[in-house]
Enzyme design. Structure first.
Site, short mmCIF file in Angstrom:
data_model
loop_
_atom_site.label_atom_id
_atom_site.label_comp_id
_atom_site.label_asym_id
_atom_site.label_seq_id
_atom_site.Cartn_x
_atom_site.Cartn_y
_atom_site.Cartn_z
N TRP A 172 6.46 71.62 -9.68
CA TRP A 172 5.94 72.90 -9.16
C TRP A 172 4.71 73.36 -9.91
CZ3 TRP A 172 6.83 73.90 -4.46
CH2 TRP A 172 8.04 73.52 -3.87
N ASP A 218 6.17 81.50 -12.55
CA ASP A 218 6.79 81.22 -11.25
C ASP A 218 8.29 81.14 -11.54
OD1 ASP A 218 7.93 80.09 -9.01
OD2 ASP A 218 6.55 78.39 -8.88
N LYS A 249 15.92 80.92 -3.04
CA LYS A 249 16.75 80.21 -4.00
C LYS A 249 17.88 81.11 -4.48
CE LYS A 249 13.43 77.25 -3.51
NZ LYS A 249 12.31 76.98 -4.37
C1 LIG Z 1 10.87 76.49 -3.95
C2 LIG Z 1 9.82 76.72 -4.98
C3 LIG Z 1 8.49 77.02 -4.63
C4 LIG Z 1 7.99 76.95 -3.20
O1 LIG Z 1 8.35 78.00 -2.45
P1 LIG Z 1 7.89 78.08 -0.91
O2 LIG Z 1 8.64 79.28 -0.47
O3 LIG Z 1 8.33 76.82 -0.24
O4 LIG Z 1 6.44 78.26 -0.89
C5 LIG Z 1 7.59 77.28 -5.63
N1 LIG Z 1 7.97 77.25 -6.92
C6 LIG Z 1 9.23 76.95 -7.30
C7 LIG Z 1 9.58 76.93 -8.74
C8 LIG Z 1 10.19 76.68 -6.34
O5 LIG Z 1 11.44 76.39 -6.71
#
Ligand SMILES: *Cc1c(COP(=O)(O)O)cnc(C)c1O
Length: 368
Positions: free
Chosen positions: A101, A175, A199
């Protein structure tokens, strides 16, 4: 109803109580005669849902008063562009690359600013987090980005870096998509945090941004208004129609989190204690076995996402089929790393992890 245990990395399991409440309120929310999906985002009913969700989140994550909570769209990937559009001022931003990521984040940021990799664990197969003392920080960087929980590689910062102590004035951007609300956040070290909801908070389509007020108003002229944090903050996330259904389900999830207790703890602290115990149960089972292996340095193993390999990869399909037959769903690993991955988000109860551990043991015995 006995539902199977869902180990998906995202969109992921939602607490059953939340799904039941949403089902019960589907046709008529609190006597309004409307589903939440049918409400004006400017009507008093939805405004009350929005305000409650924001207040609950602020309480749960102990978000200080000088941080704004924004409910946006576009997911974590859109934030990879929205953050540099808002914070880079076209200058240099630093990145710590600890997995798939953060790797994506650097690549996207290059379109908007000079993105500098201050540290990378790629040469180590993303099995550890580089020591902050070794990070090559740029002088005058507009921010430093890291992914505090790498969902694919299963690497988690157990402590956020203190950039000031490392000699940097840059705000830290995290993030936290895949571990938000699984543990407290040390806001004294964070300038901005973003995460997709799918998530740990609710359905896909809602993106949470928590941003320190002094970072507003720095957007590049090319930044779309709907993605300009200052514009979104000034309009209380209603510059355009917000993801109303996602905010509603996230709000129900926040209420569910507030009700959780564990050993005298409540809310996020209770979930943290439970998440520590869940992760320990699974990692111990993997480490004790001859068949399964997790390659991540134990000091930075993720509590939320546990990737593991079968030493005999020819058994992968049989493993997944047997798991499914026992009601253990979505254990297949991300395509970039293969193997298996068990995601143990807040909605996964201890009983689900125990069922997985029992299965790991039974499957291994059949291989002897
Ligand atoms: C799932 C995830 C993303 C991507 O999210 P989207 O909603 O598909 O854009 C970005 N960063 C992390 C750490 C993730 O787990």
């Amino acid at each position: 109803m006995n539902r199977p245990y869902n180990f998906s990395a995202g969109p992921a399991a939602i607490p059953e109580e939340v799904l039941q409440q949403a089902a019960a309120e589907m046709l008529d929310w609190h006597g309004s005669g409307m589903s939440v999906m049918e409400m004006s985002h400017r009507g008093k009913e939805f405004i009350s849902i929005y305000e409650q969700a924001e207040a609950d989140l602020r309480e749960l994550l102990a978000v200080p008063a000088n941080y704004r909570i924004l409910f946006m769209q576009g997911g974590g990937l859109a934030e990879n562009a929205i953050v540099p559009l808002n914070l880079s001022r076209g200058g240099t931003a630093d990145f710590v690359v600890t997995g798939g990521w953060s790797q994506k984040s650097v690549k996207e940021a290059r379109r908007y600013c000079s993105a500098h990799v201050a540290a990378s664990a790629q040469a180590d197969g993303f099995h550890r987090i580089p020591d902050p003392a070794t990070w090559q920080l740029s002088a005058g960087a507009s921010y430093l980005h890291l992914c505090s929980n790498e969902t694919i590689h299963g690497v988690e910062f157990q402590e956020l870096p203190d950039l000031k102590a490392l000699g940097s004035d840059a705000p830290l951007v995290i993030d936290f998509s895949s571990h938000v609300a699984s543990r407290p956040v040390d806001w004294s070290r964070v300038g901005l945090a973003f995460g997709g909801a799918q998530k740990n908070l609710g359905p896909a389509g809602l993106t949470l941004v928590v941003v320190r007020e002094d970072l507003l108003g720095r957007a590049l002229p090319a930044c779309p208004s709907a993605f300009d944090y200052q514009v979104v903050a000034e309009h209380a996330s209603m510059f355009n129609t917000p993801p109303t259904w996602g905010i509603y389900i996230a709000g129900l999830t926040f209420q569910w989190i507030k009700r959780q207790t564990e050993g005298g703890l409540q809310g996020v602290a209770a979930l943290q204690a439970r998440n520590v115990a869940k992760a320990r149960l699974l990692y111990d089972a993997i480490d004790r076995s001859q068949l399964y292996v997790n390659l991540v340095d134990p000091a930075c193993r993720s509590r939320m996402n546990v990737p593991f390999l079968l030493r005999d990869e020819s058994r992968n399909e049989a493993f997944l089929a047997g798991a499914k037959a026992r009601g253990l769903l979505q254990l297949k690993g991300h395509k970039s790393v293969g193997g298996m991955r068990a995601s143990l988000y807040n909605a996964m109860p201890m009983a689900g992890v125990q069922a997985l551990v029992d299965y790991l043991h039974d499957f291994e015995k059949t291989q002897a």
